[in-house]
Design a protein around this motif. Structure first.
Motif, PDB file in Angstrom:
ATOM      1  N   GLY B 181      -4.796   2.269   7.551  1.00 41.22           N
ATOM      2  CA  GLY B 181      -4.073   1.250   5.798  1.00 41.22           C
ATOM      3  C   GLY B 181      -3.643   0.036   6.703  1.00 41.22           C
ATOM      4  O   GLY B 181      -3.074  -0.364   7.452  1.00 41.22           O
ATOM      5  N   GLU B 182      -4.226  -0.657   5.585  1.00 38.79           N
ATOM      6  CA  GLU B 182      -3.102  -2.265   5.495  1.00 38.79           C
ATOM      7  C   GLU B 182      -2.168  -2.643   5.363  1.00 38.79           C
ATOM      8  O   GLU B 182      -2.277  -2.117   4.207  1.00 38.79           O
ATOM      9  CB  GLU B 182      -4.210  -3.342   5.814  1.00 38.79           C
ATOM     10  N   LEU B 183      -0.465  -2.676   5.877  1.00 38.87           N
ATOM     11  CA  LEU B 183       0.441  -3.121   5.174  1.00 38.87           C
ATOM     12  C   LEU B 183       0.343  -3.798   4.065  1.00 38.87           C
ATOM     13  O   LEU B 183       1.200  -3.849   3.368  1.00 38.87           O
ATOM     14  CB  LEU B 183       1.208  -3.431   6.959  1.00 38.87           C
ATOM     15  N   ASP B 184      -0.160  -4.752   4.274  1.00 33.92           N
ATOM     16  CA  ASP B 184      -0.376  -5.576   2.834  1.00 33.92           C
ATOM     17  C   ASP B 184      -0.668  -4.731   1.575  1.00 33.92           C
ATOM     18  O   ASP B 184      -0.234  -6.061   0.480  1.00 33.92           O
ATOM     19  CB  ASP B 184      -1.436  -6.513   3.665  1.00 33.92           C
ATOM     20  N   TYR B 185      -1.546  -4.555   1.777  1.00 39.24           N
ATOM     21  CA  TYR B 185      -2.121  -3.084   0.571  1.00 39.24           C
ATOM     22  C   TYR B 185      -1.697  -2.605  -0.068  1.00 39.24           C
ATOM     23  O   TYR B 185      -1.587  -1.873  -0.745  1.00 39.24           O
ATOM     24  CB  TYR B 185      -3.037  -3.079   0.664  1.00 39.24           C
ATOM     25  N   LEU B 186      -0.458  -1.806   0.716  1.00 36.19           N
ATOM     26  CA  LEU B 186       0.253  -1.086   0.783  1.00 36.19           C
ATOM     27  C   LEU B 186       1.593  -0.731  -0.217  1.00 36.19           C
ATOM     28  O   LEU B 186       2.513  -2.515  -0.541  1.00 36.19           O
ATOM     29  CB  LEU B 186       1.236  -0.705   1.925  1.00 36.19           C
ATOM     30  N   ASP B 187       2.423  -0.146  -1.377  1.00 36.51           N
ATOM     31  CA  ASP B 187       2.784  -0.365  -2.415  1.00 36.51           C
ATOM     32  C   ASP B 187       4.283  -0.516  -1.394  1.00 36.51           C
ATOM     33  O   ASP B 187       4.568   0.293  -0.636  1.00 36.51           O
ATOM     34  CB  ASP B 187       3.236   0.603  -2.664  1.00 36.51           C
ATOM     35  N   ASP B 188       5.674  -1.323  -2.034  1.00 40.62           N
ATOM     36  CA  ASP B 188       7.208  -1.558  -1.427  1.00 40.62           C
ATOM     37  C   ASP B 188       7.518   0.390  -1.075  1.00 40.62           C
ATOM     38  O   ASP B 188       8.048  -0.069  -0.367  1.00 40.62           O
ATOM     39  CB  ASP B 188       7.897  -2.251  -2.652  1.00 40.62           C
ATOM     40  N   GLY B 189       7.596   1.290  -1.918  1.00 46.12           N
ATOM     41  CA  GLY B 189       7.594   2.667  -1.682  1.00 46.12           C
ATOM     42  C   GLY B 189       7.092   3.015  -0.509  1.00 46.12           C
ATOM     43  O   GLY B 189       8.293   3.622   0.165  1.00 46.12           O
ATOM     44  N   THR B 190       5.802   2.697  -0.770  1.00 48.91           N
ATOM     45  CA  THR B 190       5.788   3.623   1.220  1.00 48.91           C
ATOM     46  C   THR B 190       6.250   2.706   1.901  1.00 48.91           C
ATOM     47  O   THR B 190       6.427   3.687   3.108  1.00 48.91           O
ATOM     48  CB  THR B 190       3.997   3.356   0.804  1.00 48.91           C
ATOM     49  N   LEU B 191       5.618   1.789   1.280  1.00 49.04           N
ATOM     50  CA  LEU B 191       6.175   0.796   2.940  1.00 49.04           C
ATOM     51  C   LEU B 191       7.748   1.272   3.027  1.00 49.04           C
ATOM     52  O   LEU B 191       8.222   0.799   4.954  1.00 49.04           O
ATOM     53  CB  LEU B 191       6.014  -1.009   2.494  1.00 49.04           C
ATOM     54  N   ALA B 192       8.410   1.492   2.171  1.00 43.84           N
ATOM     55  CA  ALA B 192      10.023   1.067   2.798  1.00 43.84           C
ATOM     56  C   ALA B 192       9.966   2.772   3.149  1.00 43.84           C
ATOM     57  O   ALA B 192      10.971   3.225   4.175  1.00 43.84           O
ATOM     58  CB  ALA B 192      10.643   1.351   1.429  1.00 43.84           C
ATOM     59  N   ALA B 193       9.641   3.555   2.533  1.00 40.79           N
ATOM     60  CA  ALA B 193       9.807   5.505   3.728  1.00 40.79           C
ATOM     61  C   ALA B 193       9.130   5.234   4.929  1.00 40.79           C
ATOM     62  O   ALA B 193       9.850   5.983   5.869  1.00 40.79           O
ATOM     63  CB  ALA B 193       8.548   6.193   2.596  1.00 40.79           C
ATOM     64  N   ALA B 194       8.098   4.480   5.186  1.00 47.84           N
ATOM     65  CA  ALA B 194       7.586   4.545   6.516  1.00 47.84           C
ATOM     66  C   ALA B 194       8.224   3.942   7.564  1.00 47.84           C
ATOM     67  O   ALA B 194       8.597   4.291   8.645  1.00 47.84           O
ATOM     68  CB  ALA B 194       6.513   3.244   6.263  1.00 47.84           C
ATOM     69  N   LEU B 195       9.202   2.808   7.155  1.00 49.23           N
ATOM     70  CA  LEU B 195      10.536   2.172   7.637  1.00 49.23           C
ATOM     71  C   LEU B 195      11.716   3.286   7.781  1.00 49.23           C
ATOM     72  O   LEU B 195      11.686   3.136   9.259  1.00 49.23           O
ATOM     73  CB  LEU B 195      10.653   0.998   7.182  1.00 49.23           C
ATOM     74  N   ARG B 196      11.499   3.440   7.386  1.00 48.90           N
ATOM     75  CA  ARG B 196      12.753   4.636   7.456  1.00 48.90           C
ATOM     76  C   ARG B 196      12.316   6.157   8.288  1.00 48.90           C
ATOM     77  O   ARG B 196      13.705   6.613   9.484  1.00 48.90           O
ATOM     78  CB  ARG B 196      13.579   5.644   5.640  1.00 48.90           C
ATOM     79  N   ALA B 197      11.315   6.461   7.826  1.00 49.14           N
ATOM     80  CA  ALA B 197      11.045   7.920   8.849  1.00 49.14           C
ATOM     81  C   ALA B 197       9.929   6.721   9.919  1.00 49.14           C
ATOM     82  O   ALA B 197       9.080   7.921  10.566  1.00 49.14           O
ATOM     83  CB  ALA B 197      10.248   8.626   8.067  1.00 49.14           C
ATOM     84  N   ARG B 198      10.945   5.756  10.744  1.00 45.13           N
ATOM     85  CA  ARG B 198      10.081   5.484  11.440  1.00 45.13           C
ATOM     86  C   ARG B 198      10.315   6.238  13.272  1.00 45.13           C
ATOM     87  O   ARG B 198      11.396   6.754  12.772  1.00 45.13           O
ATOM     88  CB  ARG B 198      10.463   3.781  11.463  1.00 45.13           C
ATOM     89  N   THR B 199       9.543   6.107  13.781  1.00 47.54           N
ATOM     90  CA  THR B 199       9.503   7.197  15.478  1.00 47.54           C
ATOM     91  C   THR B 199       9.200   5.943  15.998  1.00 47.54           C
ATOM     92  O   THR B 199       8.888   4.482  16.541  1.00 47.54           O
ATOM     93  CB  THR B 199       8.142   8.209  15.208  1.00 47.54           C
TER      94      THR B 199
END
Lengths: 201, 201
Positions: B181-199
């Motif tokens: 997936g491309e970050l540019d096309y992702l919704d804010d909720g998904t991006l925020a969740a991905a940031l919070r759950a960073r590994t």
């Protein structure tokens, strides 16, 4: 793969559904699951309807229409004008013209259009049958309702040549602006044709 | 209308086909004609496959999967981890997870999600069956693989409440950036969740 999960019956159903136009592998899976959930209301009746259709449906030997009788109910309908034949590429075009409901006449289904690139020549279409019907002498007008595509028009030219020896009027559908259509969205060719064929009010 | 042209068999076939998801009245006509043209290769086999499926397919009384045996082949597979259950809304989700092929475990198909607006409450879903399976004591983890929609998450909350009395680990699928997936096309909720759950790398 789902074949290990759901058994060969479902896998087979999905494979066959995927070949229906409008459905792909993904939507076939969705459709199969939907059908299984609606087993009594849809899956069983649809299976029966398919077998019933497969058993009973014939191609009309006169016009190429599909029906349960041969000749078909259009060909045997005495109320229809016997002296006019509308030539269409496909049965779906015949249905579309009947839905429009303007003329109660006969039809002739070619089964496609001439397409040398795809190896489709005159012998692959139901053209000899049309010439025979015209040669019998009862037909006064042949309306060429083929598609307004290159292939359709090539087919129309070929048919005109073939029917030329017979004393029959050959016509084609009018080109023009679709009813409800906006000029802004129309292609130049259609607009030019509509202008040339303008009618007085 | 085409019913006067093509006989009741074709009309019935079109009507039933139009109820298959992915097909509408127009594409059902096209599909019916295609099937009739491919009578031997497609119409007959598909009709048979539907009747075969309608006769043989059962809903698994343990997990809600569809199969030709009850309990289904997933439930009776001895190689699968008996202590983990993945809870899904629909059989198609079970198939999707099996295609991903990461975990050889058991499943539980709810048959939908809670949706008070549509009148779908806990009793309309296969929830009691899940609680019973967990109550038997052999299950160590329940993975809630419901959709990441409002309804799916409501269902997950309800299930968590129901399973709370039992000594079982309850988990859910990770949120994050889809693979490819491309970050540019992702919704804010998904991006925020991905940031919070960073590994960490």
């Amino acid at each position: 793969m789902s074949k290990h999960l759901a058994g060969p019956e479902i896998e087979k159903l999905i494979q066959l559904l995927a070949r229906v136009p409008g459905l792909g592998p993904r939507s076939a899976r969705r459709a199969a699951l939907f059908l299984i959930k609606k087993k009594e209301a849809l899956l069983k009746p649809l299976g029966l309807a398919m077998q019933d259709a497969a058993e009973k449906i014939r191609i009309c030997s006169v016009c190429g229409n599909v029906d349960t009788s041969d000749p078909c109910s259009v060909c045997t309908d005495p109320r229809r004008d016997q002296s006019t034949i509308i030539v269409v590429e496909d049965v779906s075009d015949l249905w579309a013209l009947e839905r429009a409901g303007t003329m109660q006449v006969k039809y002739h289904v070619l089964g496609g259009h001439l397409s040398p690139l795809d190896g489709i020549g005159p012998d692959d279409l139901n053209i000899a049958g049309l010439v025979n019907r015209v040669a019998e002498g009862n037909v006064k007008e042949v309306i060429l309702a083929v598609n307004a595509t290159i292939e359709g028009q090539t087919t129309a030219h070929y048919l005109t040549d073939q029917l030329h020896p017979y004393p029959v009027k050959i016509t084609r559908l009018a080109h023009g602006v679709p009813v409800g259509g906006e000029l802004d969205y129309l292609d130049d060719g259609t607009l030019a044709a509509a202008l040339r064929a303008r009618t007085s009010l």
